[in-house]
Design a protein around this motif. Structure first.
Motif, mmCIF file in Angstrom:
data_model
loop_
_atom_site.group_PDB
_atom_site.id
_atom_site.type_symbol
_atom_site.label_atom_id
_atom_site.label_comp_id
_atom_site.label_asym_id
_atom_site.label_seq_id
_atom_site.Cartn_x
_atom_site.Cartn_y
_atom_site.Cartn_z
ATOM 1 N N TRP A 1 -49.597 -54.123 -69.581
ATOM 2 C CA TRP A 1 -50.141 -53.643 -70.848
ATOM 3 C C TRP A 1 -50.897 -52.323 -70.696
ATOM 4 O O TRP A 1 -50.853 -51.479 -71.598
ATOM 5 C CB TRP A 1 -51.044 -54.710 -71.451
ATOM 6 N N VAL A 2 -51.588 -52.141 -69.598
ATOM 7 C CA VAL A 2 -52.327 -50.883 -69.409
ATOM 8 C C VAL A 2 -51.367 -49.706 -69.320
ATOM 9 O O VAL A 2 -51.580 -48.657 -69.942
ATOM 10 C CB VAL A 2 -53.219 -50.968 -68.152
ATOM 11 N N ALA A 3 -50.294 -49.883 -68.566
ATOM 12 C CA ALA A 3 -49.284 -48.824 -68.484
ATOM 13 C C ALA A 3 -48.653 -48.593 -69.851
ATOM 14 O O ALA A 3 -48.370 -47.445 -70.231
ATOM 15 C CB ALA A 3 -48.213 -49.201 -67.459
ATOM 16 N N ALA A 4 -48.430 -49.667 -70.607
ATOM 17 C CA ALA A 4 -47.878 -49.529 -71.953
ATOM 18 C C ALA A 4 -48.809 -48.722 -72.848
ATOM 19 O O ALA A 4 -48.370 -47.867 -73.623
ATOM 20 C CB ALA A 4 -47.627 -50.915 -72.562
ATOM 21 N N GLY A 5 -50.111 -48.979 -72.743
ATOM 22 C CA GLY A 5 -51.077 -48.212 -73.519
ATOM 23 C C GLY A 5 -51.082 -46.747 -73.139
ATOM 24 O O GLY A 5 -51.220 -45.869 -74.004
ATOM 25 N N ALA A 6 -50.917 -46.477 -71.847
ATOM 26 C CA ALA A 6 -50.884 -45.083 -71.388
ATOM 27 C C ALA A 6 -49.655 -44.361 -71.959
ATOM 28 O O ALA A 6 -49.738 -43.188 -72.348
ATOM 29 C CB ALA A 6 -50.868 -45.032 -69.867
ATOM 30 N N VAL A 7 -48.523 -45.055 -72.026
ATOM 31 C CA VAL A 7 -47.307 -44.445 -72.580
ATOM 32 C C VAL A 7 -47.520 -44.071 -74.036
ATOM 33 O O VAL A 7 -47.171 -42.960 -74.468
ATOM 34 C CB VAL A 7 -46.114 -45.414 -72.439
ATOM 35 N N ILE A 8 -48.098 -44.978 -74.816
ATOM 36 C CA ILE A 8 -48.357 -44.675 -76.219
ATOM 37 C C ILE A 8 -49.370 -43.544 -76.342
ATOM 38 O O ILE A 8 -49.225 -42.655 -77.203
ATOM 39 C CB ILE A 8 -48.866 -45.924 -76.965
ATOM 40 N N GLY A 9 -50.384 -43.536 -75.498
ATOM 41 C CA GLY A 9 -51.379 -42.469 -75.538
ATOM 42 C C GLY A 9 -50.773 -41.100 -75.302
ATOM 43 O O GLY A 9 -51.081 -40.138 -76.017
#
Length: 409
Positions: free
Chosen positions: A164-172
């Protein structure tokens, strides 16, 4: 429920022959080559961003162009393009846009555990290219919406695997390039993934603040772009907006009422998306359909809202077709796409000034179908029955669950 070879899912997940792959590659090559021949600066919309970067490199403010609607971080991201010779840029950008669209489709297939050698892998992308007019439009325009088309399925793929953290970074990062995926913050809120949500907010915020210090007008986005978006006074751009707040006034509805209806529809859409998140079915399907519901709700109320924005959600939904509980099994999904068929002449709606009416129908019917699907899936479980999505999720997962494991690629 899908039952092996008697269901279309079994046919879709079988390996595609070499002829289908050759046809897909030929169509993509033709589209790319045609775009290179008829566009400049990688497309009109990409040219706006590149011109903003050129203006900055020449010492001016990129926000002097009212059509530049991006964060300061996008100026820095476009700077390398501004340094390239135009002849190189004319060839490079169409190729990159097509590759990014293909990569987004691959991520959507991986999210749903659909074999990359399958028929749906070929025919799904081919259908988008030849059967959905905004696909070719996006390639010709070179619009940075393509970053969202890639980032959203990549984000959900990572989330489905617990990253999820990597997913958040992608959206960011995607929001820093173009704010289109900002509504996806709600998905992380639904999932209570606070670290990932922080990245969704902090990555574009920090990168934009840092980039703003290098601009001659650091507050240009706040003082020029935001007022432009809220006043909605650009008569040219408004002709192409598909949202209710732009289209309904052209049909005689008062502007205030149209805006209120758009906000109400978006609120209902977000509520239904949350209901889908809490509903039954495989995780990949819930992630895809919840995200699609959130993005369609945003498109209903956002200004601007264009037809190629729909490419952000369509690959995610199409890749989930092997699931018996997918929204693609509902007639409303396919009816929504009919106005976007290339080559069909629609009386009184063919001119550029009236194209938005067709886009409005597609957006509203697709958003309505997603909302109805979310309610129906959850209602089936609440009443003690097994919804289609729940039935589809009782197998191993992905396409195998959709076909009961009876079909092997």
């Amino acid at each position: 429920m899908a039952t092996g070879k008697s269901d279309i899912s079994g046919w879709l997940v079988r390996p595609a022959g070499i002829g289908r792959w050759a046809g897909l590659l030929a169509v993509l090559a033709a589209l790319t080559t045609h775009t290179v021949l008829v566009t400049s600066d990688g497309g009109m919309d990409n040219g706006i961003v590149v011109d903003a970067a050129r203006t900055w490199l020449d010492g001016g403010s990129p926000y002097d162009d009212a059509h530049f609607l991006y964060f300061p971080s996008a100026v820095m991201a476009a700077a390398p393009q501004a340094l390239l010779p135009r002849s190189v840029l004319d060839v490079l950008m169409p190729v990159l846009v097509v590759l990014a669209l293909m990569a987004g489709w691959v991520c959507a297939l991986l999210l749903h555990r659909v074999p990359l050698r399958s028929r749906i892998a070929v025919l799904g992308l081919l259908g988008l290219v030849v059967g959905f007019a905004p696909f070719a439009q996006l390639v010709r325009l070179g619009n940075w919406t393509v970053t969202a088309v890639l980032a959203l399925p990549l984000c959900l793929l990572l989330a489905s695997r617990g990253r999820w953290v990597a997913a958040g970074a992608v959206i960011g990062v995607a929001v820093a390039l173009k704010p289109l995926l900002a509504p996806m913050a709600l998905l992380f809120l639904f999932a209570r993934r606070w670290g990932a949500l922080a990245l969704v907010v902090l990555v574009p915020a920090v990168s934009s603040v840092v980039a703003a210090f290098f601009l001659p007008d650091p507050t240009g986005f706040l003082t020029q772009t935001l007022p432009f978006l809220f006043t909605a006074d650009d008569s040219f751009l408004r002709l192409y907006e598909a949202g209710p707040a732009a289209v309904l006034p052209r049909l005689g509805v008062p502007q205030a009422l149209a805006q209120a209806l758009a906000v109400a529809a978006a609120a209902v859409g977000v509520a239904c998306a949350y209901r889908r998140w809490r509903g039954p079915g495989p995780q990949a399907l819930r992630l895809a359909e919840t995200s699609a519901g959130l993005m369609l709700s945003a498109f209903l109320v956002s200004r601007p809202s264009y037809n190629h924005y729909l490419l952000v959600v369509l690959p995610l939904l199409l890749a989930g077709m092997p699931y018996a509980g997918s929204v693609t099994r509902r007639p409303g999904f396919w009816l929504a796409l009919v106005p976007q068929l290339p080559g069909v002449t629609w009386p009184w709606l063919e001119s550029g000034k009236r194209r938005a009416f067709r886009d409005f129908v597609t957006l509203c019917v697709l958003a309505g179908t997603m909302a109805y699907h979310a309610v129906r899936e959850r209602s089936a479980r609440d009443t003690g029955g097994a919804s289609e999505g729940e039935e589809a999720g009782r197998g191993e997962g992905g396409w195998r669950a959709a076909t009961g494991g009876a079909v092997r690629p």
